[in-house]
Scaffold this active site. Structure first.
Site, PDB file in Angstrom:
ATOM      1  N   ARG A  85      -5.416   5.336   6.894  1.00 51.43           N
ATOM      2  CA  ARG A  85      -6.869   5.114   6.878  1.00 51.43           C
ATOM      3  C   ARG A  85      -7.256   3.683   6.486  1.00 51.43           C
ATOM      4  O   ARG A  85      -8.405   3.294   6.618  1.00 51.43           O
ATOM      5  CB  ARG A  85      -7.555   6.122   5.941  1.00 51.43           C
ATOM      6  CG  ARG A  85      -7.773   7.474   6.600  1.00 51.43           C
ATOM      7  CD  ARG A  85      -8.251   8.515   5.615  1.00 51.43           C
ATOM      8  NE  ARG A  85      -7.162   8.995   4.773  1.00 51.43           N
ATOM      9  CZ  ARG A  85      -7.337   9.774   3.707  1.00 51.43           C
ATOM     10  NH1 ARG A  85      -8.548  10.147   3.348  1.00 51.43           N
ATOM     11  NH2 ARG A  85      -6.299  10.175   3.006  1.00 51.43           N
ATOM     12  N   GLY A  93      -6.645  17.655  -4.068  1.00 48.85           N
ATOM     13  CA  GLY A  93      -6.170  18.989  -4.400  1.00 48.85           C
ATOM     14  C   GLY A  93      -7.011  19.540  -5.548  1.00 48.85           C
ATOM     15  O   GLY A  93      -7.366  18.796  -6.463  1.00 48.85           O
ATOM     16  N   TYR A  96       1.454 -40.663   2.981  1.00 46.05           N
ATOM     17  CA  TYR A  96       2.243 -40.011   4.018  1.00 46.05           C
ATOM     18  C   TYR A  96       2.406 -40.962   5.180  1.00 46.05           C
ATOM     19  O   TYR A  96       1.422 -41.481   5.707  1.00 46.05           O
ATOM     20  CB  TYR A  96       1.504 -38.738   4.460  1.00 46.05           C
ATOM     21  CG  TYR A  96       2.244 -37.871   5.437  1.00 46.05           C
ATOM     22  CD1 TYR A  96       3.554 -37.488   5.202  1.00 46.05           C
ATOM     23  CD2 TYR A  96       1.612 -37.414   6.591  1.00 46.05           C
ATOM     24  CE1 TYR A  96       4.228 -36.682   6.103  1.00 46.05           C
ATOM     25  CE2 TYR A  96       2.272 -36.595   7.489  1.00 46.05           C
ATOM     26  CZ  TYR A  96       3.577 -36.233   7.247  1.00 46.05           C
ATOM     27  OH  TYR A  96       4.244 -35.431   8.129  1.00 46.05           O
ATOM     28  N   GLY A 138       3.858   6.184   1.125  1.00 40.82           N
ATOM     29  CA  GLY A 138       2.927   6.606   2.179  1.00 40.82           C
ATOM     30  C   GLY A 138       2.428   5.409   2.975  1.00 40.82           C
ATOM     31  O   GLY A 138       2.414   4.282   2.493  1.00 40.82           O
TER      32      GLY A 138
HETATM   33  C1  UD1 Z   1      -2.051  14.028  -3.446  1.00 37.32           C
HETATM   34  C2  UD1 Z   1      -1.954  15.401  -4.094  1.00 37.32           C
HETATM   35  C3  UD1 Z   1      -3.357  15.919  -4.375  1.00 37.32           C
HETATM   36  C4  UD1 Z   1      -4.083  14.951  -5.247  1.00 37.32           C
HETATM   37  C5  UD1 Z   1      -4.074  13.546  -4.648  1.00 37.32           C
HETATM   38  C6  UD1 Z   1      -4.607  12.546  -5.626  1.00 37.32           C
HETATM   39  C7  UD1 Z   1       0.040  16.527  -3.191  1.00 37.32           C
HETATM   40  C8  UD1 Z   1       0.554  17.502  -2.227  1.00 37.32           C
HETATM   41  N1  UD1 Z   1      -1.267  16.318  -3.195  1.00 37.32           N
HETATM   42  O1  UD1 Z   1      -2.724  14.200  -2.226  1.00 37.32           O
HETATM   43  O2  UD1 Z   1      -3.290  17.194  -5.002  1.00 37.32           O
HETATM   44  O3  UD1 Z   1      -5.426  15.365  -5.432  1.00 37.32           O
HETATM   45  O4  UD1 Z   1      -2.734  13.138  -4.316  1.00 37.32           O
HETATM   46  O5  UD1 Z   1      -4.773  11.301  -5.014  1.00 37.32           O
HETATM   47  O6  UD1 Z   1       0.801  15.953  -3.949  1.00 37.32           O
HETATM   48  N2  UD1 Z   1       3.675   9.512  -0.978  1.00 37.32           N
HETATM   49  C9  UD1 Z   1       4.994   9.165  -0.782  1.00 37.32           C
HETATM   50  N3  UD1 Z   1       5.736   9.838   0.113  1.00 37.32           N
HETATM   51  C10 UD1 Z   1       5.243  10.872   0.835  1.00 37.32           C
HETATM   52  C11 UD1 Z   1       3.902  11.229   0.641  1.00 37.32           C
HETATM   53  C12 UD1 Z   1       3.154  10.539  -0.271  1.00 37.32           C
HETATM   54  O7  UD1 Z   1       5.494   8.232  -1.420  1.00 37.32           O
HETATM   55  O8  UD1 Z   1       6.001  11.447   1.625  1.00 37.32           O
HETATM   56  C13 UD1 Z   1       2.883   8.766  -1.962  1.00 37.32           C
HETATM   57  C14 UD1 Z   1       1.749   8.006  -1.317  1.00 37.32           C
HETATM   58  O9  UD1 Z   1       2.149   6.678  -1.020  1.00 37.32           O
HETATM   59  C15 UD1 Z   1       0.672   8.022  -2.382  1.00 37.32           C
HETATM   60  C16 UD1 Z   1       0.970   9.282  -3.177  1.00 37.32           C
HETATM   61  O10 UD1 Z   1       2.278   9.675  -2.850  1.00 37.32           O
HETATM   62  O11 UD1 Z   1       0.754   6.895  -3.248  1.00 37.32           O
HETATM   63  C17 UD1 Z   1       0.006  10.401  -2.809  1.00 37.32           C
HETATM   64  O12 UD1 Z   1       0.155  10.666  -1.434  1.00 37.32           O
HETATM   65  P1  UD1 Z   1      -1.090  10.981  -0.504  1.00 37.32           P
HETATM   66  O13 UD1 Z   1      -0.606  11.192   0.854  1.00 37.32           O
HETATM   67  O14 UD1 Z   1      -2.147   9.975  -0.708  1.00 37.32           O
HETATM   68  O15 UD1 Z   1      -1.498  12.386  -1.130  1.00 37.32           O
HETATM   69  P2  UD1 Z   1      -2.897  13.065  -1.090  1.00 37.32           P
HETATM   70  O16 UD1 Z   1      -3.055  13.769   0.191  1.00 37.32           O
HETATM   71  O17 UD1 Z   1      -3.932  12.116  -1.491  1.00 37.32           O
END
Ligand code: UD1
Ligand code: CA
Length: 477
Positions: free
Chosen positions: A16, A141, A389, A12
Site C-alpha cells: 500500500r 486484529g 577545480y 513484509g
Molecule cells: C498484524 C496482526 C494484527 C495486528 C496488526 C498490527 C497478525 C496475523 N496480525 O496484522 O492482529 O492488529 O499487525 O499492526 O499477526 N511481516 C513479516 N513477514 C510476514 C508478514 C508480516 O515480516 O510474512 C511483518 C511486516 O513487515 C510487518 C509486521 O510483520 O512489519 C505486521 O505484518 P502486517 O502484514 O502489516 O500485519 P497486519 O495485517 O497489519
C-alpha cells in the site's frame, strides 16, 4: 535485560506504500520506520535485536548496523507466525524471554515495552500482548477477552464477523513471550484462515490449550499501537513524532516560536536558550549549542552550530561546523566540511565548501570559498572566488592571517597568500604572494576621451542626454 531479546518483524512488502523502497525503510523524522522501533527496544534495555527482513533488505542495513542487530531472512512472506519462527532461529540461546515487535509501528515507547515484559512476568503468562482502544479499529486484529479479562482470542479483521468487528480493542502486534512457549508452539501454527498465512496471533489459542494465560496490556497512548501501511499513515506518524520531539525541546529550555512550522528530526540535539524561529528545519545528526538564534528558513543538516552563533534567514548548512558566536547568512550556503571560526562572519550569497575560516574572518558578500585554509581576521571582499577545480582535480587555496582580499579577486588554486598581504581588487592570483606584499593583477586602464560622442552618440540620445559639441568641430548643420 540480559535474558530478553527482541525480534522485529519487518519482511513484509508494504504494497500500500506503492514504493520501490521496503515499507519499513521509509523515513519518519529522517530515520527509517524500523529505526524507531529498534531504538525503542534498545532504550527499553533489550540488548539483542533480531531483524526479520525480506526483499530490499539492503536498504535498511544502516539501521541493523547501528543497533548491532542480527538479520534473519524470511524469503517468502508466509505470515507473522512464520516471520517470528525465522526470527527465533537467530535469537541467542541465553534469551529466556522474547519481545516481538512490529517493524512498521514506530510510535512504540520504551516504557511500554518494559511494562509489557513486567506484565507477562507478573501474571506468569505464556505471553503479554500490547493492545489499544482505537476510535476506528478497522484493519487491525481484534482482541476478544475471556470471562477472566485475559485474552481469549485475536481475530483478524478479514476473519471477523460483524460483532467482532465492533470490538474497539485492537492487537498492536507487539508481544512479550516466554521463549520456551514460543519455541514449542510456533511450529504448531496452521494457515487455516482468510489470508492462508501463519498468524502469530493464533498463539493465543495454543496458550489456552496448554492451560496458560495471555495477559493484555492496554497502551496508555493509543497512538503507540498504530502501524504504518500507507503514505497517509506515514505522514500522520511523522506528525505525532515531530510534535513529541518539539515538546521535548520546549521542556528542555529551547524556544520554538511556532511549533507547527518547525521541523526537527529524531536525532537532532538542541541546547537550552536557543531560539528556533518559524520555518526552520533541523535534520540528521545536527547539534545546536546554547543561545543560538536560528532564523526563518534555515535548513541545517548533519551540522554542528556552537553556542551563541546566529544563523540569519534562509541559510543552508550541510555537514558544516559553525563555531562560537559566528554569524551566517542571510542566504549563505555552507557545504560539507565548511568550518566557520569563532566570531567569523559569512554573509549573503556566500558559499563555503571544505574550507576552514579562522577566528574573526569575514566573507560578507557574494563569494565562493572552496578547498581553502583561511587564517584569522582575514577579510574576503565581495565577489571573491577560489578557482579550486581545473576540470580534473581540486586544489587548495591557503590564505594567511590578516590578509585583506580586495573585491572580485580570483584565486587560481593551488596558491598560497602569506600573512598580512594585501590583494588589490579585481586580481587574478595565479602565483603565491609572500607575507606583507601587495599583489595587483590588472590590465592597465585606458581612457579614450570623448569616444562615445564620436563613435556611439546614439547611446547618449537613448539615455536622454544632449550630445555635446566637440571642440574644433563645426556645429552640425
Ligand atoms: C498484524 C496482526 C494484527 C495486528 C496488526 C498490527 C497478525 C496475523 N496480525 O496484522 O492482529 O492488529 O499487525 O499492526 O499477526 N511481516 C513479516 N513477514 C510476514 C508478514 C508480516 O515480516 O510474512 C511483518 C511486516 O513487515 C510487518 C509486521 O510483520 O512489519 C505486521 O505484518 P502486517 O502484514 O502489516 O500485519 P497486519 O495485517 O497489519
Ligand atoms: Ca500492519
Amino acid at each position: 535485560m540480559e535474558a530478553v531479546s527482541a525480534i522485529i518483524l519487518a519482511a513484509g512488502l508494504g504494497k500500500r506504500m506503492k514504493s520501490a523502497l521496503p515499507k519499513v525503510g521509509h523515513p519518519v523524522l529522517g530515520r527509517p520506520i524500523l529505526w524507531h522501533v529498534a531504538r525503542a527496544a534498545k532504550a527499553a534495555g533489550i540488548s539483542e535485536i533480531v531483524f526479520v527482513l525480506g526483499q530490499g533488505r539492503d536498504r535498511v542495513m544502516g539501521t541493523v548496523a547501528q543497533y548491532d542487530g542480527k538479520v534473519a531472512v524470511q524469503e517468502k512472506q508466509l505470515g507473522t507466525g512464520d516471520a517470528a519462527r525465522v526470527g527465533l532461529s537467530a535469537v541467542s540461546r541465553k534469551a529466556r524471554e522474547v519481545v516481538v515487535l512490529c517493524g512498521d509501528a514506530p510510535l512504540i515507547r520504551p516504557k511500554t515495552i518494559k511494562a509489557l515484559i513486567a506484565a507477562r512476568r507478573k501474571a506468569n503468562a505464556a505471553a503479554a500482548v500490547l493492545t489499544g482502544i482505537l476510535p476506528d479499529p478497522s484493519g487491525y486484529g481484534r482482541v476478544v477477552r475471556n470471562a477472566e479479562g485475559a485474552v481469549g482470542r485475536i481475530v483478524e479483521e478479514r476473519d471477523a464477523d460483524a460483532s467482532i468487528r465492533r470490538i474497539p480493542e485492537v492487537n498492536s502486534g507487539t508481544y512479550a513471550f516466554n521463549r520456551s512457549f514460543l519455541e514449542r508452539n510456533l511450529p504448531r501454527l496452521t494457515d487455516v484462515n482468510a489470508q492462508r498465512e501463519l498468524y502469530l496471533t493464533d498463539l493465543v489459542i495454543l496458550a489456552l490449550e496448554e492451560g496458560k494465560v495471555v495477559a493484555p496490556v492496554v497502551a496508555g497512548e493509543p497512538d503507540e499501537v498504530r502501524g504504518i501501511n500507507s503514505r497517509r499513515e506515514l505522514a500522520e506518524a511523522t506528525g505525532i513524532l515531530l510534535r513529541a520531539k518539539i515538546d521535548a525541546l520546549l521542556d528542555s529550555g529551547v524556544t520554538v516560536v511556532d511549533p507547527g512550522r518547525t521541523y526537527v528530526e529524531a536525532e537532532v540535539e538542541v541546547e537550552p536558550d536557543t531560539v528556533l524561529e518559524p520555518g526552520v528545519a533541523l535534520m540528521g545528526a545536527t547539534r545546536i549549542g546554547r543561545g543560538v538564534r536560528v532564523q526563518t528558513g534555515c535548513v541545517v543538516e548533519n551540522s554542528l552550530v556552537e553556542a551563541g552563533a546566529h544563523l540569519r534567514p534562509y541559510s543552508v548548512l550541510s555537514g558544516a561546523r559553525v563555531r562560537k558566536g559566528a554569524i551566517v547568512g542571510p542566504f549563505a550556503h555552507l557545504r560539507p566540511e565548511a568550518d566557520i571560526g569563532e566570531g567569523a562572519h559569512i554573509g549573503n550569497f556566500v558559499e563555503v565548501k571544505k574550507s576552514r575560516l579562522g577566528k574573526g574572518s569575514k566573507a560578507n558578500h557574494l563569494a565562493y570559498v572552496g578547498d581553502s585554509l583561511v587564517g584569522r581576521k582575514v577579510n574576503i571582499g565581495a565577489g571573491t572566488i577560489t578557482c579550486n577545480y581545473d576540470g580534473i582535480a581540486k586544489h587548495t587555496t591557503v590564505i594567511g592571517d590578516g590578509v585583506f582580499v580586495g573585491s572580485d579577486t580570483q584565486f587560481v588554486a593551488p596558491v598560497t597568500i602569506g600573512k598580512g598581504a594585501l590583494i588589490g581588487a579585481g586580481a587574478t592570483i595565479t602565483k603565491d604572494v609572500p607575507p606583507y606584499a601587495l599583489a595587483l593583477s590588472r590590465a592597465e586602464q585606458k581612457v579614450l576621451p570623448n569616444w562615445v560622442i564620436r563613435k556611439k552618440p546614439e547611446l547618449l540620445t537613448k539615455a536622454g542626454l544632449k550630445i555635446p559639441r566637440l571642440p574644433g568641430k563645426a556645429e552640425p548643420k
